[in-house]
Design a protein around this motif. Structure first.
Motif, PDB file in Angstrom:
ATOM      1  N   PHE A 199       9.725   4.421 -17.113  1.00  0.00           N
ATOM      2  CA  PHE A 199       9.777   5.390 -15.816  1.00  0.00           C
ATOM      3  C   PHE A 199      11.343   5.535 -15.732  1.00  0.00           C
ATOM      4  O   PHE A 199      12.121   4.545 -15.822  1.00  0.00           O
ATOM      5  N   LYS A 228       1.923  -7.632 -10.268  1.00  0.00           N
ATOM      6  CA  LYS A 228       1.053  -7.852  -9.254  1.00  0.00           C
ATOM      7  C   LYS A 228       0.919  -9.303  -9.096  1.00  0.00           C
ATOM      8  O   LYS A 228       0.591  -9.823  -7.822  1.00  0.00           O
ATOM      9  N   VAL A 247      -1.338   6.371  -8.814  1.00  0.00           N
ATOM     10  CA  VAL A 247      -1.756   5.846  -9.899  1.00  0.00           C
ATOM     11  C   VAL A 247      -0.883   4.880 -10.695  1.00  0.00           C
ATOM     12  O   VAL A 247       0.272   5.214 -11.264  1.00  0.00           O
ATOM     13  N   ASP A 248      -1.305   3.853 -10.627  1.00  0.00           N
ATOM     14  CA  ASP A 248      -0.464   2.742 -11.366  1.00  0.00           C
ATOM     15  C   ASP A 248      -0.621   2.989 -12.862  1.00  0.00           C
ATOM     16  O   ASP A 248      -1.887   2.971 -13.390  1.00  0.00           O
ATOM     17  N   CYS A 249       0.601   3.042 -13.623  1.00  0.00           N
ATOM     18  CA  CYS A 249       0.613   3.437 -15.263  1.00  0.00           C
ATOM     19  C   CYS A 249       0.050   2.119 -15.931  1.00  0.00           C
ATOM     20  O   CYS A 249      -0.510   2.182 -17.019  1.00  0.00           O
ATOM     21  N   LYS A 252      -2.390  10.872  -4.427  1.00  0.00           N
ATOM     22  CA  LYS A 252      -3.182   9.566  -4.768  1.00  0.00           C
ATOM     23  C   LYS A 252      -2.212   8.786  -6.106  1.00  0.00           C
ATOM     24  O   LYS A 252      -2.015   9.574  -7.195  1.00  0.00           O
ATOM     25  N   ARG A 273      -6.520  14.469  -3.454  1.00  0.00           N
ATOM     26  CA  ARG A 273      -5.286  14.063  -3.176  1.00  0.00           C
ATOM     27  C   ARG A 273      -4.554  14.462  -4.554  1.00  0.00           C
ATOM     28  O   ARG A 273      -5.195  14.096  -5.614  1.00  0.00           O
ATOM     29  N   GLN A 274      -3.427  14.701  -4.675  1.00  0.00           N
ATOM     30  CA  GLN A 274      -2.561  15.067  -5.820  1.00  0.00           C
ATOM     31  C   GLN A 274      -2.493  13.572  -6.416  1.00  0.00           C
ATOM     32  O   GLN A 274      -1.711  13.005  -5.784  1.00  0.00           O
ATOM     33  N   PRO A 275      -2.870  13.651  -7.636  1.00  0.00           N
ATOM     34  CA  PRO A 275      -2.612  12.222  -8.533  1.00  0.00           C
ATOM     35  C   PRO A 275      -1.032  12.379  -9.057  1.00  0.00           C
ATOM     36  O   PRO A 275      -0.529  13.316  -9.374  1.00  0.00           O
ATOM     37  N   LEU A 276      -0.516  11.061  -8.721  1.00  0.00           N
ATOM     38  CA  LEU A 276       1.013  10.969  -9.194  1.00  0.00           C
ATOM     39  C   LEU A 276       0.957   9.533  -9.787  1.00  0.00           C
ATOM     40  O   LEU A 276       0.669   8.484  -9.186  1.00  0.00           O
ATOM     41  N   GLU A 277       1.694   9.416 -10.992  1.00  0.00           N
ATOM     42  CA  GLU A 277       1.917   8.392 -11.741  1.00  0.00           C
ATOM     43  C   GLU A 277       2.908   7.618 -11.406  1.00  0.00           C
ATOM     44  O   GLU A 277       3.993   8.317 -11.353  1.00  0.00           O
ATOM     45  N   VAL A 278       2.949   6.302 -11.092  1.00  0.00           N
ATOM     46  CA  VAL A 278       4.062   5.595 -10.807  1.00  0.00           C
ATOM     47  C   VAL A 278       4.274   4.528 -11.518  1.00  0.00           C
ATOM     48  O   VAL A 278       3.250   4.025 -12.136  1.00  0.00           O
ATOM     49  N   PRO A 279       5.241   3.884 -11.604  1.00  0.00           N
ATOM     50  CA  PRO A 279       5.590   2.636 -12.489  1.00  0.00           C
ATOM     51  C   PRO A 279       4.622   1.724 -11.975  1.00  0.00           C
ATOM     52  O   PRO A 279       4.073   0.851 -12.615  1.00  0.00           O
ATOM     53  N   SER A 280       4.562   1.442 -10.703  1.00  0.00           N
ATOM     54  CA  SER A 280       3.661   0.201 -10.164  1.00  0.00           C
ATOM     55  C   SER A 280       3.362   0.678  -8.703  1.00  0.00           C
ATOM     56  O   SER A 280       4.065   1.371  -7.965  1.00  0.00           O
ATOM     57  N   THR A 281       2.118   0.480  -8.417  1.00  0.00           N
ATOM     58  CA  THR A 281       1.817   0.507  -7.097  1.00  0.00           C
ATOM     59  C   THR A 281       1.835  -0.637  -6.062  1.00  0.00           C
ATOM     60  O   THR A 281       1.295  -0.662  -5.127  1.00  0.00           O
ATOM     61  N   TYR A 282       2.749  -1.678  -6.842  1.00  0.00           N
ATOM     62  CA  TYR A 282       2.847  -2.908  -6.203  1.00  0.00           C
ATOM     63  C   TYR A 282       3.307  -2.698  -4.597  1.00  0.00           C
ATOM     64  O   TYR A 282       2.761  -3.025  -3.971  1.00  0.00           O
ATOM     65  N   LEU A 283       4.383  -2.093  -4.753  1.00  0.00           N
ATOM     66  CA  LEU A 283       5.246  -2.050  -3.413  1.00  0.00           C
ATOM     67  C   LEU A 283       4.018  -1.310  -2.408  1.00  0.00           C
ATOM     68  O   LEU A 283       4.002  -1.292  -1.151  1.00  0.00           O
ATOM     69  N   TRP A 284       3.514  -0.127  -3.146  1.00  0.00           N
ATOM     70  CA  TRP A 284       2.895   1.005  -2.116  1.00  0.00           C
ATOM     71  C   TRP A 284       1.739   0.363  -1.389  1.00  0.00           C
ATOM     72  O   TRP A 284       1.563   0.651  -0.317  1.00  0.00           O
ATOM     73  N   ASP A 323      -0.280  14.637   0.496  1.00  0.00           N
ATOM     74  CA  ASP A 323      -1.248  13.715   0.555  1.00  0.00           C
ATOM     75  C   ASP A 323      -1.374  13.431  -1.025  1.00  0.00           C
ATOM     76  O   ASP A 323      -1.713  14.132  -2.043  1.00  0.00           O
TER      77      ASP A 323
END
Lengths: 675, 297
Positions: free
Chosen positions: B99, B192, B231-233, B229, A34-45, B227
């Motif tokens: 961000f 979190k 990543v939480d910063c 992945k 999978r394409q990595p993508l940095e997000v502020p938070s994965t909380y909601l995801w 698709d």
């Protein structure tokens, strides 16, 4: 398996093919890069994913949608390679002609359902009609002895079904040629007029010709199918058994001419010898019954003794035992008419003519008629005058003499012209040395006669009156002619057979008596003029016209059919009846002024029709029975196995489906965010 | 006046606009020093407030001699007292704030500077802090117009990268600052551990609290496909997703529920909540939305 699928690949190819889905699976599970993508938070995801995980199998399926589509694509391709199809009565084409055999043999009841073959054929045509698409047109032709267009080209299925219902079984023979010519006429022109208006048939358009028949006829020769695509669908079975009466006639016994005999021939068209009882009825009274043992595929015959004066309708009936499955019942009865037997009487008036007398004195001639002889001088006697004017004789032959008045009988003049003005148009003087050019071979009088080698010294020119016909033509003019007179006919032979010189010595005027044709000619004469009544013994076939000579002055006669219907018949010529409506088997009665003037019988008597087994083509060693093909022109139309005239294949549809899946997959791949 | 040293934070137009505003609080707090804000206390302004009977010890200067002359009663004349307001801006400078375009942190800093500027103009005590500061590390208290430059400098110095949980940070903030006043908490609330326990500190601290949740456009309407992945910063946590329409709509639902939950939480506890999109200009946010919410006037 083979009926549903036809494998197109070998095991190795299948093996390779089966690797593709495995590889697909492997790729699918390995691919998850999978394409990595940095997000502020994965909380909601995370919360979203949890929600979706909770949210049923469908979401997982949706995730693998592409995989499923690829698998579906592969499955479709594989299925297409298997070439699935079914043995259905599928229709391919635009125009159809259904030829339905309605001959006698189609009444055989050897189908699975126990119905007649015709019903089976109609049922199968009906299923075909059900499958017609709206842009397909069809027509129905029923054929037996005569073809009949039951329904013209139409796409109206209701009309077609109604037309189908109208087809009735007949008792006639089969003639495919006529039906083919009719179909050809409808199929091969460029334009047709139908109920819906003008209809174009383009040159290339193939017309599917479905022939529903049991194949009980010989091949058709000299016919070109053109645009017709024939399909022969045999109906019936190989094992059909049938007993048939193939002959019934009544005649005088060879040994005892004073007695009448009825002769019955029974044929067995089966694989086993079969015993049967033959019953003979005269006017519905049982005369006798005989048990006959008929060998398989052979005939057996028997004779019944009849009384001398017996007259009326003769009916022979087969009564096979209950255990015997007689598939065709039409031919279990036969009919004949016993005439009130009056011997034909012929009067020969001659000064003495050994040749002629001996020709008329043969045994055969005796059976045809009773010939009396008389000298020309006796024509003065009142006896002759009375008899000649009271229809005592059927024929009077005037050899080298002429009566003063024409008798009430048919006449044949030899070497003289009749004493009427009608015949006196030509030169009455004999001409010398005519050479015979041509003669009317088709006339019954000249049946089987060869005249080319006949020499004649001198002759009268016989120019027939209006309505007559020349039978023999020579370099000098007509020398044999015939003309009707009321209900009689007068024939005039211009040359004498035996002539007299000036001094009274006899000379031969012709060498004809030395030829074979001479006695035959006189037999023909007896047969034609005097023995007309016995022509009833000749077989009248169903649906073929019957021509009769009737002793009647009326112009309109009534004919009673075997089922007691009556038909008024207008006569074209007095004394001649031509009757066409002979579809039924049995005895027809002709009424003239309320009296039965004549009866005639119509019988099947056709071995081709009675032999109801499907014709078998011999197939090598394996002994598989295959229905023989039809030959039309130079084309052999192979019989389609019952119920499966066409194999309808699915692979095109499957490949199209695979293409659609492919496009869909591509779309999903590119736009799956929205799905 | 060295106001617009750093025009990236506050432009002159914005400053001119902000000068007309003042901070408001529904609660009335006791200030430390003389200010421009009416106080609970009666004091020495020119505005008359009330009379009351003299009790020994009152300042004799405040007796109303005219009344004594008329009534022969010692009445003390009370005046309104004007005080200053404690204004705190608490900025979440965690990695997740770094961000967006502009980044959420920049947006937060700009907002904090703007509000702080208003406070300075109106002679309030302004203190700008971040979540990551320890209990002992107090930011300077700024007061007066002359401190604008220091304010901007201080705000400018805030860098992303603090990693501390919301509740820990707020707890520290409350321990550092005993004084009551107006607290503007600028954060994305993406923790979190949840924001609820953190915000409860404000409740117990009895401050007039404004929670401004800053979310970037990418968070509000994610523009992703394929698709992925994720990543939480902050903690490098991973989430594997396959983007699909239901997923996105589910995300929207979750986000809306999150925002609505936060608003509900704050409203129930007497706090003000506001969602700020980082695409919304700060001047519009301050002049329009915060004015409507009653933070500024």
């Amino acid at each position: 398996m083979d009926s549903l699928f036809r494998n197109t690949l070998g095991p190795a190819s299948w093996f390779l093919l089966s690797l593709i889905p495995l590889a697909l699976f492997a790729l699918y599970f390995l691919k998850l890069k999978r394409q990595p993508l940095e997000v502020p938070s994965t909380y909601l995801w995370h919360r979203v994913i949890e929600d979706l995980h909770v949210n049923s199998l469908w979401q997982r399926l949706r995730k693998s949608l592409l995989l499923f589509l690829q698998l579906l694509l592969l499955a479709l391709a594989m299925l297409a390679l298997l070439r699935p199809g079914w043995q259905g009565q599928a229709l391919e084409g635009q125009q159809f002609i259904f030829l339905i055999d309605k001959s006698a043999s189609m009444s055989a009841t050897d189908t699975v359902s126990g119905e007649s073959r015709l019903e089976e054929a109609k049922r199968r045509v009906e299923t075909l009609i059900d499958q017609l698409d709206s842009d397909m047109t069809a027509m129905i032709i029923a054929f037996a002895e005569q073809p009949e267009v039951v329904q013209e080209f139409t796409d109206n299925r209701r009309l077609l079904r109604e037309a189908l219902d109208r087809i009735e079984p007949t008792a006639s023979r089969t003639d495919l040629t006529g039906a083919l010519e009719l179909a050809d006429g409808f199929a091969n022109p460029r334009r047709l007029l139908t109920e819906e208006g003008e209809f174009e048939v383009s040159e290339q358009e193939q017309v599917e010709l479905y022939i529903f028949s049991d194949g009980r006829f010989r091949g058709v020769e000299g016919f070109s199918l053109g645009n017709l695509q024939p399909l022969y669908l045999p109906i019936g079975s190989f094992a059909a058994q049938n007993l048939a009466i193939t002959a019934l006639n009544a005649r005088r016994g060879e040994e005892r001419p004073d007695q009448q005999q009825a002769f019955v021939q029974v044929a067995n068209f089966g694989e086993q010898p079969q015993a049967t009882v033959v019953e003979l009825y005269l006017e519905d009274r049982l005369i006798d019954a005989v048990e006959l043992e008929v060998p398989a595929g052979d005939v057996a015959s028997t004779t019944f003794a009849l009384a001398e004066e017996a007259a009326g309708q003769l009916r022979a009936r087969l009564d096979p035992p209950q255990s015997f499955d007689d598939t065709l019942r039409l031919d279990n009865e036969a009919y004949a008419v016993l005439e009130d037997r009056r011997d034909a009487r012929v009067l020969l008036v001659t000064p003495g003519n050994t040749t002629l007398e001996s020709a008329l004195a043969t045994e055969r001639a005796n059976r045809l008629a009773k010939v009396e002889k008389m000298a020309p001088a006796e024509m003065e006697k009142p006896d002759y005058l009375l008899q000649s004017q009271s229809e005592v004789y059927d024929l009077i032959i005037y050899d080298q003499c002429v009566p003063q008045v024409m008798p009430l009988a048919s006449t044949l003049f030899v070497g003289r012209l009749p004493p009427t003005d009608l015949w006196k148009q030509a030169e009455a003087e004999p001409v010398f040395g005519p050479q015979i050019i041509d003669w009317e071979r088709g006339h019954p009088l000249l049946n089987l006669i060869e005249l080319g080698n006949v020499q004649i010294v001198d002759t009268l020119i016989t120019k027939p009156p209006l309505g007559g016909g020349v039978l023999v033509d020579s370099t000098k003019g007509p020398i044999f002619a015939i003309a009707p007179r009321d209900r009689y006919e007068d024939a005039v032979l211009g040359f004498e057979i035996v002539g007299h010189e000036e001094d009274g010595t006899r000379t031969y005027n012709t060498d004809w008596p030395r030829k074979h044709s001479f006695p035959t000619f006189w037999l023909n004469v007896l047969d034609y003029f005097a023995h007309e009544s016995s022509s009833a013994a000749t077989h009248n076939k169903p649906d073929l016209p019957v021509e009769l000579r009737i002793n009647s002055q009326e112009e309109t006669l009534t004919v009673e059919l075997p089922d007691s219907q009556r038909r008024e018949v207008q006569l074209e010529r007095v004394g001649r009846l031509a009757f066409h409506e002979t579809g039924q088997l049995g005895v027809y009665k002709v009424y003239s002024g309320g009296q039965v003037a004549k009866q005639f019988a119509v019988n099947l008597f056709d071995r081709e029709e009675s032999d109801v087994r499907l014709r078998v083509k011999q197939e090598g060693e394996d002994g598989v029975q295959v229905v023989d093909s039809l030959s039309i022109g130079y084309v052999d139309v192979a019989a389609q196995s019952p119920g499966s005239p066409v194999r309808r294949e699915l692979w095109k549809l499957l490949l199209a489906g695979a293409l659609v899946v492919l496009v869909f997959e591509w779309y999903i791949y590119n736009r799956r965010v929205y799905i | 006046m060295p106001v617009d040293r750093d025009s990236s934070l506050l432009s002159p137009e914005l400053l001119a606009q902000l000068e007309r505003l003042e901070l408001v609080t529904r609660k009335v707090f006791r200030g430390r020093m003389k200010g421009e804000r009416r106080s609970k206390r009666k004091g020495q302004s020119v505005e008359f407030a009330d009379f009351r009977n003299y009790v020994p010890g009152d300042d004799l200067r405040q007796l109303d001699w005219n009344l004594y002359a008329r009534l022969e009663k010692l009445i003390v004349k009370l005046f309104m007292e004007e005080e200053d307001l404690h204004f705190y801006a608490l900025v979440d400078a965690s990695m997740s704030m770094d961000f967006g375009r502009p980044t959420k942190l920049d947006y937060a800093k700009q907002l904090a500077a703007a509000l702080g500027f208003i406070g300075l103009i109106r002679a309030d005590r302004v203190r700008i802090e971040t979540l990551g500061q320890g209990v002992g590390e107090k930011s300077p208290i700024l007061r007066g117009r002359q401190s604008v430059w220091r304010l901007l400098q201080h705000v400018e110095a805030i860098e992303p990268g603090e990693s501390i949980s919301l509740s820990e940070g707020i707890k520290n903030f409350c321990l550092r600052n005993r004084g009551r006043g107006v607290v503007v908490f600028i954060s994305d609330l993406m923790d979190k551990g949840g924001y609820e326990s953190a915000l409860r500190y404000f409740v117990s601290h009895q401050v007039d609290c404004f929670v401004i949740q800053v979310l970037s456009q990418e968070e509000l309407e994610p523009d992703v496909k394929g698709d992925l992945k994720l990543v939480d910063c902050e903690d490098a946590d991973e989430a594997e997703i396959t983007v699909s329409a239901p997923l996105l709509s589910r995300y929207q639902q979750t986000l809306n529920a999150f925002v609505a939950g936060a608003q509900d939480f704050c409203t129930r506890r007497g706090m003000h909540y506001m969602l700020a999109n980082n695409q919304l200009p700060v001047e519009e946010l301050v002049a329009k939305h915060l004015r409507r919410r009653g933070l500024v006037r």
